[in-house]
Design an enzyme around this catalytic site. Structure first.
Site, mmCIF file in Angstrom:
data_model
loop_
_atom_site.group_PDB
_atom_site.id
_atom_site.type_symbol
_atom_site.label_atom_id
_atom_site.label_comp_id
_atom_site.label_asym_id
_atom_site.label_seq_id
_atom_site.Cartn_x
_atom_site.Cartn_y
_atom_site.Cartn_z
ATOM 1 N N ASP A 2 0.833 -1.201 0.000
ATOM 2 C CA ASP A 2 0.000 0.000 0.000
ATOM 3 C C ASP A 2 0.873 1.259 0.000
ATOM 4 O O ASP A 2 1.843 1.345 0.769
ATOM 5 C CB ASP A 2 -0.860 -0.034 1.275
ATOM 6 C CG ASP A 2 -1.939 1.028 1.298
ATOM 7 O OD1 ASP A 2 -2.824 0.991 0.441
ATOM 8 O OD2 ASP A 2 -1.898 1.892 2.199
ATOM 9 N N GLU A 26 1.575 -0.676 -5.049
ATOM 10 C CA GLU A 26 0.585 0.352 -5.342
ATOM 11 C C GLU A 26 1.350 1.664 -5.311
ATOM 12 O O GLU A 26 1.659 2.202 -4.252
ATOM 13 C CB GLU A 26 -0.530 0.392 -4.299
ATOM 14 C CG GLU A 26 -1.614 1.379 -4.709
ATOM 15 C CD GLU A 26 -2.202 2.236 -3.608
ATOM 16 O OE1 GLU A 26 -3.289 2.771 -3.799
ATOM 17 O OE2 GLU A 26 -1.558 2.411 -2.549
#
Ligand code: GLC
Length: 571
Positions: free
Chosen positions: A218, A289
């Site tokens: 993330d 990401e």
């Protein structure tokens, strides 16, 4: 024909499973709810493993299921080494992994290293210990009597700094701030701190030794900030188009990712992670990401000694136009080929408007933020038609494919959700200016005419399901050969059979401008992005098509309807 061949081929991970994997994102809150509390859970996932097996995916990636106050739907982690009670237990996790393994599906989990929850033991200790303490040094605290220490904006709206309540009346306790690129309840870690680095090494070891095959990282571009935390030239405007866009206008793109993102120091962290994981198993996936420009910068994250893959968000953001899509495909494949990494394809996830809805707007005006009942509504039938064509085109390309739960059912965004039901912090932190991401996160339908459309048996649902939602349920599509579900299953199986994920593509030239056509090994993949049917001088046997109706047979010319894709076995 122009061909795109890999530049670097001599990587040790050349045979790794993830190079051509179809990876299905599960958003645990919204997948299936076994205990009827309105929130999905791990046993719910286990109970639908047959659906995933029949779909034919290689792996599932689970968004966070760790203990969390759920301010940002679990992306605010309070304990990195456990399962949230509302989602189950570690034992439920083990059962789910075993069930996945039994049907040949691998498991990928989310790692959230940029920030923790403000309820994490370390942050609570930091607040309690006071200014200058070693506890505060694991996060980013700064002193400034004149206001926030710099002009950075939070991606969810407002300042990226929150003032700390003084512990005592002493003057030196006053005017301390902590940094949070997202919600105030998501304080950013200080990645210069050795204990932060060690905790995440432990995290990787903990889950990898529990059987996890990969990690989705993330905000992978955010961990290291520019030294001295200088002001951002764009200020809070940087996030217009993500969270604080009141007028629909996006800020022009710049190649500068800002002082909070894409700093050179992040790469050392991923090299370290790769060393940690290699000591456990050589083929563990790390997928970034990272919303970073330009593609050459993205490619740095996927050098052999760092991550395996990165989400190709340029593809996700592309308008439904052949020229735009072709350009993104070329530039992303070239940038990845330079480091020998496979490209990925992604059209939907839990942060964006579902592609069946995005493509229901005129090409070039696809919405990039949540949609409310008073906003212009999409042409749902056209959106689904284009979404099926877009997915089938992407599945025909080499590399990894990421799909978001429900897209195999053709699920649209919930575009008329009552504003009072919204829960995204982006909605709450922008004084309800930005509708945020709830519309793509609505609990899945599984059954027709059932409580919560079969999401559970009580009818509770943490977000409301729109009218007619059960029409999309697998139970409603199962026996229909023209259904979106049937197309996904056929396409994934055919992709595997013809090894399209491992192929190389060549563009077929000389076709009308609204056509995308590639040859991938023995298969021709053709998309008509235009609104008129086209007759094309291509020959072959139809393997899969995105539109309903007569499945074409062998032909020397192929008729491709508007907004449709077909795969042909070249003859
Ligand atoms: C990522 C996640 C998103 C989350 C944010 C903060 O962008 O995909 O859902 O809100 O990080 O963790």
């Amino acid at each position: 024909m122009t061909s795109l061949a890999p530049v670097v081929t001599a990587r040790n991970d050349q045979e790794a499973w993830w190079r051509d994997a179809v990876i299905y994102q599960i958003y645990p809150r919204s997948f299936a709810d076994s205990d009827g509390d309105g929130l999905g859970d791990l046993p719910g996932i286990t109970s639908h493993m047959d659906h995933l097996a029949a779909l034919g995916v290689d792996a599932i990636w689970l968004s966070p299921f760790y203990p969390s106050p759920q301010v940002d739907a679990g992306y605010d982690v309070a304990d990195y080494f456990d399962v949230a009670p509302e989602y189950g237990t570690l034992a439920d996790f083990d059962v789910m992994v075993a069930a996945a393994r039994a049907v040949g599906i691998r498991v990928v989990v989310d790692v959230v290293p940029n920030h923790s929850s403000d309820q994490h033991a370390w942050f609570r200790a930091a607040l309690a210990a006071g200014p200058g303490s070693p506890e505060r040094d694991r996060y980013i605290f700064r002193h400034n009597p004149d206001g926030p220490p710099n002009n950075w904006g939070s991606l969810f709206g407002g300042s990226a700094w929150t003032r700390v309540e003084p512990l005592t009346g002493r003057p030196e306790d006053r005017d301390w701030w902590y940094l949070h690129l997202f919600a105030a309840e998501q304080p950013d870690f200080n990645w210069d701190h050795p204990e932060v680095r060690e905790m995440f090494r432990d995290f990787l070891r903990f889950w990898a030794t529990r059987g996890v095959d990969g990690f989705r990282v993330d905000v992978a571009h955010g961990l290291v900030k520019a030294p001295g935390l200088p002001d951002d030239a764009l200020g809070a405007d940087r996030w217009r188009g993500f969270a604080v866009d009141e007028d629909g206008a996006s800020v022009p793109k710049t190649a500068d990712n800002g002082p909070m993102f894409d700093q050179p120091g992040v790469h050392e962290i991923y090299r370290d992670w790769r060393r940690v994981l290699s000591a456990i198993r050589p083929d563990i996936l790390l997928v970034a990401e990272a919303w970073v420009d330009p593609p050459e910068h993205m490619a740095r994250y996927v050098r052999e000694d760092e991550m395996s893959q990165a989400f190709n968000f340029d593809y996700l953001k592309s308008a439904w136009r052949a020229a735009d899509l072709r350009q993104v495909i070329d530039t992303s494949m070239e940038a990845n080929a330079a480091v020998g990494a496979p490209t990925t394809w992604v059209l939907s996830n839990h942060d964006v408007v579902r592609h069946a809805t995005r493509f229901g707007y005129p090409p070039g005006s696809e919405p990039d933020g949540g949609i409310g009942a008073e906003d212009p509504q999409p042409d749902a039938a056209l959106g689904l038609r284009r979404a099926r064509a877009a997915t089938l085109f992407a599945l025909g390309l080499p590399g990894g494919m990421y799909m978001f739960q429900g897209e195999e059912l053709g699920l649209p965004e919930h575009t008329t959700m009552d504003d009072s039901a919204r829960q995204d912090p982006a909605w709450l932190r922008t004084d309800k200016q930005t509708r945020g991401r709830d519309g793509c996160r609505v609990p899945l339908p599984w059954a027709v005419d059932a409580p919560a459309c079969g999401f559970n048996t009580t009818g509770l649902s943490w977000l409301p399901q729109p009218e007619g939602w059960d029409g999309y349920a697998p139970a409603a599509q199962e026996t229909d050969p023209d259904s979106t579900l049937a197309m996904y299953r056929r396409a994934i199986a055919t992709r595997r059979e013809w090894r399209l994920g491992r192929g190389e593509i060549q563009w077929l030239e000389g076709l009308p401008g609204q056509v995308l056509a590639v040859r991938n090994g023995e298969v021709i993949v053709v998309t008509n992005t235009g609104d008129e049917e086209l007759q094309l001088p291509l020959a072959g046997t139809v393997l899969v098509q995105s539109w309903n109706g007569e499945m074409g047979d062998r032909a020397d010319t192929v008729v491709v309807p508007a907004n449709a894709t077909v795969w042909l076995a070249a003859s």
